[in-house]
Design an enzyme around this catalytic site. Structure first.
Site, PDB file in Angstrom:
ATOM      1  N   ALA A   1      33.121  58.141  39.030  1.00 38.22           N
ATOM      2  CA  ALA A   1      32.374  58.927  38.294  1.00 38.22           C
ATOM      3  C   ALA A   1      31.899  60.170  39.155  1.00 38.22           C
ATOM      4  O   ALA A   1      32.225  61.381  38.469  1.00 38.22           O
ATOM      5  CB  ALA A   1      30.984  58.158  37.894  1.00 38.22           C
TER       6      ALA A   1
ATOM      7  N   LYS B   1      32.440  46.253  39.081  1.00 36.02           N
ATOM      8  CA  LYS B   1      33.787  45.681  38.795  1.00 36.02           C
ATOM      9  C   LYS B   1      33.736  44.197  38.728  1.00 36.02           C
ATOM     10  O   LYS B   1      33.151  43.590  39.411  1.00 36.02           O
ATOM     11  CB  LYS B   1      34.648  46.299  40.014  1.00 36.02           C
ATOM     12  CG  LYS B   1      35.918  45.524  39.953  1.00 36.02           C
ATOM     13  CD  LYS B   1      36.663  46.431  38.475  1.00 36.02           C
ATOM     14  CE  LYS B   1      36.501  47.858  38.652  1.00 36.02           C
ATOM     15  NZ  LYS B   1      37.058  48.705  37.391  1.00 36.02           N
TER      16      LYS B   1
ATOM     17  N   ARG C   1      38.099  62.703  28.936  1.00 32.90           N
ATOM     18  CA  ARG C   1      37.594  61.267  29.093  1.00 32.90           C
ATOM     19  C   ARG C   1      36.193  61.128  28.406  1.00 32.90           C
ATOM     20  O   ARG C   1      35.323  61.045  29.170  1.00 32.90           O
ATOM     21  CB  ARG C   1      37.603  60.785  30.452  1.00 32.90           C
ATOM     22  CG  ARG C   1      39.143  60.217  31.062  1.00 32.90           C
ATOM     23  CD  ARG C   1      38.958  59.579  32.433  1.00 32.90           C
ATOM     24  NE  ARG C   1      38.551  58.181  32.180  1.00 32.90           N
ATOM     25  CZ  ARG C   1      38.460  57.338  33.335  1.00 32.90           C
ATOM     26  NH1 ARG C   1      38.414  57.716  34.578  1.00 32.90           N
ATOM     27  NH2 ARG C   1      38.058  56.123  33.038  1.00 32.90           N
TER      28      ARG C   1
ATOM     29  N   ASP D   1      28.307  50.016  39.326  1.00 28.76           N
ATOM     30  CA  ASP D   1      28.460  51.213  38.135  1.00 28.76           C
ATOM     31  C   ASP D   1      26.952  51.579  37.641  1.00 28.76           C
ATOM     32  O   ASP D   1      26.989  52.694  37.099  1.00 28.76           O
ATOM     33  CB  ASP D   1      29.380  50.711  37.202  1.00 28.76           C
ATOM     34  CG  ASP D   1      30.634  50.470  37.649  1.00 28.76           C
ATOM     35  OD1 ASP D   1      31.286  49.524  38.000  1.00 28.76           O
ATOM     36  OD2 ASP D   1      31.371  51.622  37.848  1.00 28.76           O
TER      37      ASP D   1
ATOM     38  N   GLN E   1      42.522  48.334  42.598  1.00 29.41           N
ATOM     39  CA  GLN E   1      41.985  49.426  43.422  1.00 29.41           C
ATOM     40  C   GLN E   1      41.875  49.052  44.729  1.00 29.41           C
ATOM     41  O   GLN E   1      41.814  49.947  45.687  1.00 29.41           O
ATOM     42  CB  GLN E   1      40.456  49.615  42.700  1.00 29.41           C
ATOM     43  CG  GLN E   1      40.696  50.421  41.304  1.00 29.41           C
ATOM     44  CD  GLN E   1      40.622  49.220  40.134  1.00 29.41           C
ATOM     45  OE1 GLN E   1      40.646  48.128  40.483  1.00 29.41           O
ATOM     46  NE2 GLN E   1      40.089  49.743  39.078  1.00 29.41           N
TER      47      GLN E   1
END
Lengths: 354, 354
Positions: free
Chosen positions: B52, B253, B93, B242, B201
């Site tokens: 982000a 996640k 996006r 997040d 990731q």
């Protein structure tokens, strides 16, 4: 439900072996016919057939293939040829215990007759013993399925890890046997299959076996199991075992221990399904078992592509140990051991088999 | 320690953007120079830049690139061109909140001057604002690192999940900032990085970032975390976030919630590192947040190869919610919130920034 036969003998003692090539699953279902011991050796070596009981059956049948071509005019005796073929098969996967066990059992059954009976009769006797091993394995799977089926309730969600299914045995599996039997009894339930990194046995094999039998299955990544439990969608966790100590501590595929901790935190029963032959009573407890490390490339090059930096350190234990205190019960062909204590284990293993 | 720059502006207002192409990591380290807004649009769309805060910075710099080529003789006013370029970037996006936020902030800073100042001066002002966003992000990362570094003890093992590192921000990361700062302070410790299925990731990015900075790191599969904890090799679990609700429930996640349960079962402190902008005080608690489902092919076709049967059902939630009760503390640029309660969160977020 279509029947999936992991391995079978076709014909009489001059027949051959038919096995499903597990390296091609799940994208292709290919049965291979093996007419020579060399083909069986290769199938074991290349993991076309895998899972301890299935390897044992394959090796036994391979020995029959190796002896069916025996001719007295080839300069070696039946006994010499038997030793030769047995040694050759033992070299296919030198750490597979069931392989040695099955070969030894066949050799023993003809040992005292090998210098008197005609070759064809000896080979017929080897085949009978190989088929007996297969039949015992099938009976064991069915008995485990029968013993555990009542644990799967109508409408339940069942979470499983790795592949303890028919592909690892001659027939029906251990943990999956419980599900297959519950489905045969008309129970409707739903299965969540962990993909089981690094080798993805859950994604490749377990989902496929369940799909073949028409059982409702959803594939998840290993790290999603906790979320599925939290959502209240799991009423039972069911796994297989590689080895069980005298106190019930259970060695199984890496990730099993974490699932057991998560199951306890969510109040979900956690069951192990395994034949009594999986118990190793010479081990007092799980902590006595060293944990095998596997090739880092299984983690860094898992999917045919490099997914981690060059030279990165990797920890890749093949299995973990779940303490008996986290296991609600162990489903064996002799019944369910519950609660899991030294006494209950001794009583169950000591009693007569069904 | 070599410096890894996720994204940077080179030169004055007629300059360009240099960014690391994250789609090629970890097997190739390629910096791309973007001279046009189209190249930035593509970099965001194709995840060459991700995370982000990093997306916000990229979008801001992209807007400058789009305006630096403005000529008054092209038939549109500076204002019209600005609206055009901003709309174009927003389409790269459409769900990235920081992208909208950064673009709006730049548009606002020139809004009242756009009809009077010369184009070059307006563009210079846009660049200054883009660089301010980047600088604020860098300062935020450093402050989080500083606030959390003392949690990493000499000789500790630290377990992390996914990538909350410099690649997701303009500079230093959030969870990884804590580790980078601890290393700068001379602390020696060891990191276990979960690979983080399905998109890896952890395997691809976190291990690489730590390796670049000379920090001792070991890659594990997600299902091995419990075993590493059981072996006593983890003294701290550290993850990013997040979104965080008003009561401290943390969205991160998928797999984070399971780790928090395992950490508690093993008596290991579990910390979240995130800037105060991650808190969404309009959400009373985590249960109010719907969980996004992602493409099943991320699980079944992970790396260019099919690893599950055709037509198999997949559950692929992008994230999970860890309840505040499992979180030992939240490390923000304003200090550590510990214990995690509504009152502590309000006090920390309401207070002055460092």
């Amino acid at each position: 439900m279509p029947e999936v036969r992991t391995i079978e003998w076709i014909g009489d003692e001059s027949g051959y072996v038919r096995l499903i090539d597990q390296t091609l699953l799940p994208t292709a279902v290919v049965y291979r016919d093996c007419h020579t011991v060399e083909e069986i050796w290769e199938a074991i070596r290349l993991l076309r057939v895998r899972g301890a009981p299935a390897i044992g059956v394959a090796a036994a049948m391979g020995l029959v293939l190796g002896m069916k071509s025996f001719r007295e005019d080839q300069g070696a005796s039946y006994r010499q040829r038997l030793v030769q073929v047995a040694d050759y098969l033992r070299s296919s996967r030198p750490t597979a215990v069931n392989l040695f066990w099955a070969i030894d059992r066949l050799v023993r059954v003809v040992a005292h007759r090998v210098d008197q009976d005609p070759p064809r009769q000896l080979t017929r006797r080897l085949l009978a013993e190989a088929l007996a091993i297969e039949a015992e394995d099938r009976a064991m799977c069915r008995a485990i399925g029968q013993a555990g089926a009542a644990l799967v309730g109508e409408g339940d969600g069942v979470l499983t890890h790795c592949n303890a299914g028919g592909l690892a045995t001659a027939d029906y599996g251990t943990a999956l046997a419980v599900l297959f039997r519950a489905a045969e009894l008309g129970r409707r339930f739903h299965v969540f299959a962990d993909e089981t990194r690094p080798l993805l046995q859950g994604a490749r094999l377990t989902t496929w076996e369940l799909q073949q039998r028409g059982i409702d299955v959803t594939l998840i990544c290993d790290n999603m199991a906790a979320q599925v439990m939290k959502e209240g969608r799991v009423q039972l966790v069911l796994v297989g075992a590689d080895r069980i100590a005298a106190n019930g501590d259970t060695v199984n595929k890496i990730g099993t221990y974490g699932l057991a901790v998560l199951a306890q935190a969510h109040g979900i029963p956690f069951y192990v399904a395994a034949p009594s032959s999986t118990f190793d009573l010479s081990l007092a407890r799980g902590a006595d078992i060293p944990i095998e490390q596997r090739d880092p490339r299984e983690v860094t090059h898992g999917f045919g592509r490099q997914t981690a930096p060059d030279g990165i350190k990797v920890y890749n234990p093949a299995f973990d140990v779940t303490p008996a205190s986290l296991i609600t019960g162990i489903i064996t062909e002799r019944g369910i051991i519950r609660p899991v204590t030294v006494e209950h284990i001794q009583r169950t293993l000591g009693g007569p088999a069904d």
